[in-house]
Design a protein around this motif. Structure first.
Motif, PDB file in Angstrom:
ATOM      1  N   PRO A 198      14.556   0.150  19.365  1.00 48.07           N
ATOM      2  CA  PRO A 198      15.339   0.695  18.248  1.00 48.07           C
ATOM      3  C   PRO A 198      14.510   0.943  16.988  1.00 48.07           C
ATOM      4  N   TYR A 199      13.189   0.818  17.056  1.00 47.09           N
ATOM      5  CA  TYR A 199      12.358   0.800  15.849  1.00 47.09           C
ATOM      6  C   TYR A 199      12.315   2.150  15.136  1.00 47.09           C
ATOM      7  N   ASP A 200      12.481   3.243  15.896  1.00 41.62           N
ATOM      8  CA  ASP A 200      12.503   4.568  15.278  1.00 41.62           C
ATOM      9  C   ASP A 200      13.923   5.112  15.167  1.00 41.62           C
ATOM     10  N   ALA A 201      14.908   4.292  15.472  1.00 38.18           N
ATOM     11  CA  ALA A 201      16.289   4.779  15.562  1.00 38.18           C
ATOM     12  C   ALA A 201      17.028   4.634  14.243  1.00 38.18           C
ATOM     13  N   ASP A 202      16.394   5.003  13.136  1.00 42.87           N
ATOM     14  CA  ASP A 202      17.106   5.008  11.864  1.00 42.87           C
ATOM     15  C   ASP A 202      17.927   6.293  11.751  1.00 42.87           C
ATOM     16  N   ARG A 203      18.793   6.326  10.793  1.00 44.94           N
ATOM     17  CA  ARG A 203      19.731   7.449  10.672  1.00 44.94           C
ATOM     18  C   ARG A 203      19.015   8.770  10.455  1.00 44.94           C
ATOM     19  N   ARG A 204      17.893   8.738   9.728  1.00 42.88           N
ATOM     20  CA  ARG A 204      17.198   9.982   9.436  1.00 42.88           C
ATOM     21  C   ARG A 204      16.693  10.623  10.727  1.00 42.88           C
ATOM     22  N   ARG A 205      16.061   9.803  11.560  1.00 46.76           N
ATOM     23  CA  ARG A 205      15.505  10.360  12.786  1.00 46.76           C
ATOM     24  C   ARG A 205      16.604  10.790  13.750  1.00 46.76           C
ATOM     25  N   LEU A 206      17.671   9.996  13.851  1.00 46.45           N
ATOM     26  CA  LEU A 206      18.756  10.369  14.752  1.00 46.45           C
ATOM     27  C   LEU A 206      19.445  11.638  14.276  1.00 46.45           C
ATOM     28  N   THR A 207      19.607  11.776  12.968  1.00 51.29           N
ATOM     29  CA  THR A 207      20.218  12.992  12.437  1.00 51.29           C
ATOM     30  C   THR A 207      19.325  14.196  12.665  1.00 51.29           C
ATOM     31  N   ALA A 208      18.014  14.001  12.548  1.00 51.59           N
ATOM     32  CA  ALA A 208      17.076  15.119  12.689  1.00 51.59           C
ATOM     33  C   ALA A 208      17.036  15.651  14.112  1.00 51.59           C
ATOM     34  N   GLY A 209      17.260  14.803  15.103  1.00 52.53           N
ATOM     35  CA  GLY A 209      17.302  15.278  16.480  1.00 52.53           C
ATOM     36  C   GLY A 209      16.005  15.072  17.235  1.00 52.53           C
ATOM     37  N   ALA A 210      15.858  15.805  18.344  1.00 55.71           N
ATOM     38  CA  ALA A 210      14.792  15.547  19.317  1.00 55.71           C
ATOM     39  C   ALA A 210      13.474  16.229  18.970  1.00 55.71           C
ATOM     40  N   GLU A 211      13.465  17.059  17.954  1.00 57.31           N
ATOM     41  CA  GLU A 211      12.235  17.783  17.646  1.00 57.31           C
ATOM     42  C   GLU A 211      11.093  16.806  17.388  1.00 57.31           C
ATOM     43  N   GLY A 212       9.981  16.988  18.094  1.00 56.48           N
ATOM     44  CA  GLY A 212       8.824  16.125  17.916  1.00 56.48           C
ATOM     45  C   GLY A 212       8.745  14.974  18.885  1.00 56.48           C
ATOM     46  N   TYR A 213       9.741  14.818  19.778  1.00 48.49           N
ATOM     47  CA  TYR A 213       9.738  13.727  20.750  1.00 48.49           C
ATOM     48  C   TYR A 213       9.794  14.270  22.174  1.00 48.49           C
ATOM     49  N   ASP A 214       9.158  13.518  23.090  1.00 45.35           N
ATOM     50  CA  ASP A 214       9.167  13.874  24.512  1.00 45.35           C
ATOM     51  C   ASP A 214       9.998  12.917  25.341  1.00 45.35           C
ATOM     52  N   ALA A 215      10.207  11.693  24.868  1.00 48.92           N
ATOM     53  CA  ALA A 215      10.942  10.694  25.638  1.00 48.92           C
ATOM     54  C   ALA A 215      11.386   9.573  24.717  1.00 48.92           C
ATOM     55  N   VAL A 216      12.350   8.774  25.194  1.00 51.07           N
ATOM     56  CA  VAL A 216      12.813   7.582  24.493  1.00 51.07           C
ATOM     57  C   VAL A 216      12.242   6.365  25.220  1.00 51.07           C
ATOM     58  N   LEU A 217      11.511   5.535  24.487  1.00 46.07           N
ATOM     59  CA  LEU A 217      10.899   4.337  25.052  1.00 46.07           C
ATOM     60  C   LEU A 217      11.660   3.136  24.504  1.00 46.07           C
ATOM     61  N   VAL A 218      12.366   2.415  25.384  1.00 44.81           N
ATOM     62  CA  VAL A 218      13.295   1.371  24.961  1.00 44.81           C
ATOM     63  C   VAL A 218      12.598   0.007  24.980  1.00 44.81           C
ATOM     64  N   TYR A 219      12.391  -0.539  23.774  1.00 41.77           N
ATOM     65  CA  TYR A 219      11.798  -1.868  23.637  1.00 41.77           C
ATOM     66  C   TYR A 219      12.865  -2.963  23.629  1.00 41.77           C
ATOM     67  N   GLU A 220      14.024  -2.655  23.049  1.00 40.96           N
ATOM     68  CA  GLU A 220      15.097  -3.644  22.953  1.00 40.96           C
ATOM     69  C   GLU A 220      16.436  -2.959  23.191  1.00 40.96           C
ATOM     70  N   ALA A 221      17.235  -3.514  24.096  1.00 43.27           N
ATOM     71  CA  ALA A 221      18.608  -3.059  24.347  1.00 43.27           C
ATOM     72  C   ALA A 221      19.220  -3.999  25.363  1.00 43.27           C
ATOM     73  N   ASP A 222      20.497  -4.257  25.228  1.00 44.87           N
ATOM     74  CA  ASP A 222      21.192  -5.128  26.175  1.00 44.87           C
ATOM     75  C   ASP A 222      21.924  -4.337  27.247  1.00 44.87           C
ATOM     76  N   THR A 223      22.503  -3.199  26.863  1.00 45.27           N
ATOM     77  CA  THR A 223      23.246  -2.361  27.803  1.00 45.27           C
ATOM     78  C   THR A 223      22.946  -0.898  27.511  1.00 45.27           C
ATOM     79  N   PRO A 224      23.225   0.000  28.452  1.00 40.40           N
ATOM     80  CA  PRO A 224      23.046   1.427  28.172  1.00 40.40           C
ATOM     81  C   PRO A 224      23.860   1.910  26.983  1.00 40.40           C
ATOM     82  N   ASP A 225      25.014   1.280  26.735  1.00 42.62           N
ATOM     83  CA  ASP A 225      25.852   1.712  25.622  1.00 42.62           C
ATOM     84  C   ASP A 225      25.170   1.533  24.273  1.00 42.62           C
TER      85      ASP A 225
END
Length: 583
Positions: A174-201
């Motif tokens: 979740p380290y890059d999952a701040d509101r600015r980046r989520l609002t900006a969208g996928a531009e500049g990214y190739d994949a999501v690398l999950v370091y921390e999460a309990d469920t897919p939700d």
């Protein structure tokens, strides 16, 4: 007039927010007109400036709730405007700052940039996103004047995974999952690398950012199961080849999506695109940790999946294959139901199977326990002792006896108890829910590749948010003149039935050239003053001063004559709209 009401979320957000004064700092006249139109229609006060110096002066002298700043403006950049305002010791209240940029990744690469802005919006602007952001910020209090503090993710920076060295750009959750980046969208990214999460939700916010749901999810936790595209938690050795193949495959299929679908904010379009890009059907799985008892192979709540997929099946874009039938609690809608045999009389589950005896002499039948008196068998009806099996009595079968109320029956009742809320239901009354696997149909694939034009105008509604910016501004002016003076106008919407076959046989560039030549010839042969505007799936022609009745009878033949002059027939389907049709 066109439907000037964007999707419900954005409209409600703008109308319910407290923001009353908005500054738009943008040097594009088309974007200026668009923002002023949609924001003033929702009761907001809007001021427009064209460069950074004017923006700084306006913020210093006027009390704005929100400032929308183009990141690259003449005289001064949006970042410079905010920095200079915040450095001024005599500054007044601090508005919410929103950056507008065509280079989202470049802006986000610098933390110094990010900390100055509450949100980042990518160009070309999405109207629903604009309204949603303004509504959300309008309900929030601006922070006190001063540099906004950096908000690090909980737990601090992670230890770096070797996967990050493969050579791709990762959104680290979740380290890059701040509101600015989520609002900006996928531009500049190739994949999501999950370091921390309990469920897919936990990753459901990916579906709110433009295109983030179309990135492959690589799981380092081992807890996402089928919700991830690759579980890298237990993989030893070199995973570079697998990660490369995964990301490249997603990228190739993402590039094949039509822009209508790739940029759509509709949840149905997002779901279709995800199925296509992942290369896998939408596969359900039983999951006892979920109240609904079912999850799917993506990071979206199954209830949302089921509702959206059901609508897509109705439109013929998805096909549904039966997977399972679940029983559902009528009180809390949980599917975690305990099924049990119960007493038909008192509904207790404390029932036991026992032999029953038949006394030949008096014909009495009953559970063996009714006959048992110590070691002897005494008929409870006639009180005669039963001594000889086969001569005095026999055991023709078994019966069920309730240990709570003593009721005996040949067959039990079937009942359900909800494991979540405890509600009891009789078997005949409990509701059921069918679970399906979903797969793309041929029409679904055609829509993903050809966009809205594939569906034809019959399935399309002329929506304000779908129209090109230049057309929105021009159409709004014509509508104003119509309301004030009664001056008629006509809007032509042009779809291309043959886009897909021409592109497949001769290439996308050939179709683009055919389409461009068709619209040029159409503009030349329409009455003077016609304004032809290219859009995404559709092209448009606006005819000021000409009513639809003067156009309807001849536009079809005109389109056919133009098509006959071209090397390839684009299959143009022209729909005619007048002021009343668009009202």
């Amino acid at each position: 007039m066109p439907d000037t009401t964007p999707a419900e979320d954005g409209t409600e957000a703008a109308q319910s927010g407290d923001a009353k004064r908005i500054l738009v700092a943008e040097d594009s006249s088309a974007i200026q007109d668009l923002l002023q139109l949609i924001l003033t229609q929702r009761g907001l006060s809007v001021d427009i400036v064209e460069d950074g110096k004017q923006a700084l002066d306006a913020i210093r002298t006027q009390g704005y709730d929100i400032a929308l700043l183009d990141f690259n403006m003449p005289e001064m950049t949006g970042l410079e405007v905010v920095a200079k305002y915040l450095e001024d010791p005599a500054k007044g209240p601090c508005p919410h700052f929103v950056a507008i940029t065509g280079d989202v990744q470049g802006l986000l690469e610098s933390q110094d940039n990010c900390e100055h802005f509450d949100r980042v919006m990518a160009k070309p602007l999405d109207i629903n996103e604009v309204l949603s952001v303004i509504g959300e910020l309008g309900r929030a209090r601006p922070e006190a004047p001063g540099i906004r503090p950096v908000r690090p993710a909980a737990g601090g920076a992670p230890s770096r995974s070797p996967i990050e060295d493969v050579g791709y750009r990762f959104l680290r959750w979740p380290y890059d999952a701040d509101r600015r980046r989520l609002t900006a969208g996928a531009e500049g990214y190739d994949a999501v690398l999950v370091y921390e999460a309990d469920t897919p939700d936990d990753l459901a916010p990916l579906w709110q950012g433009r295109g983030l749901n179309l990135l492959p999810v690589i799981d380092l936790t081992g807890r996402l199961g089928a919700g991830a595209d690759f579980d890298a938690s237990g993989v030893g050795g070199d995973v570079a080849e697998h990660v490369t193949r995964l990301i490249d495959g997603f990228g190739d299929r993402r590039a094949a999506l039509h822009r209508d679908v790739a940029r759509s904010e509709d949840i149905g379009d997002k779901l279709l695109a995800r199925i296509h890009v992942s290369g896998a059907d939408l596969i359900p799985r039983l999951d006892g940790n979920r109240k609904g008892l079912v999850g799917y192979n993506l990071t979206l709540a199954p209830e949302t999946v089921r509702a959206a997929a059901g609508k897509l099946v109705g439109r013929g874009l998805l096909a549904a294959d039966f997977f399972e039938r679940l029983h559902v609690c009528g009180n809390c809608r949980s599917a975690r139901m305990i099924v049990r045999e119960e007493c038909p009389s008192c509904r207790s589950a404390q029932i036991e199977e026992t032999s029953y005896l038949h006394h030949f002499r008096c014909a009495y039948q009953g559970p063996e326990a009714d006959f048992r008196t110590g070691d002897d068998l005494i008929c409870p009806k006639c009180r005669v002792e039963l001594r000889h099996f086969g001569r005095d009595y026999d055991r023709p079968g078994t019966m069920l006896v309730c240990q709570s109320c003593g009721h005996a029956a040949a067959e039990p009742a079937v009942g359900f108890v909800c494991a979540d809320c405890g509600t009891r239901s009789e078997g005949e009354a409990v509701a059921t829910r069918d679970v399906h696997l979903y797969r793309l149909t041929r029409d679904g694939i055609g829509y993903l590749e050809a966009g809205a034009a594939f569906l034809g105008m019959a399935q399309q509604v002329l929506r304000f948010t779908d129209l090109p910016l230049d057309l929105v501004v021009a159409l709004n002016g014509e509508a104003r003149r119509y309301n004030e003076t009664g001056a008629a106008f006509t809007l032509l919407s042009i779809a291309y039935r043959n886009e897909r076959p021409i592109a497949q046989d001769h290439g996308a560039r050939q179709f683009a050239a055919t389409r461009r030549l068709f619209t040029e010839l159409l503009g030349q042969r329409l009455d003077g003053g016609a304004k032809v505007i290219s859009g995404g799936a559709f092209d448009y022609a606006l005819l000021p001063g000409t009513g639809p009745e003067a156009v309807s009878g001849r536009i079809g033949d005109l389109g056919k004559r133009i098509a006959a002059e071209l090397r390839f027939d684009p299959g143009a389907e022209i729909s005619v709209f007048g002021p009343e049709d668009l009202g």
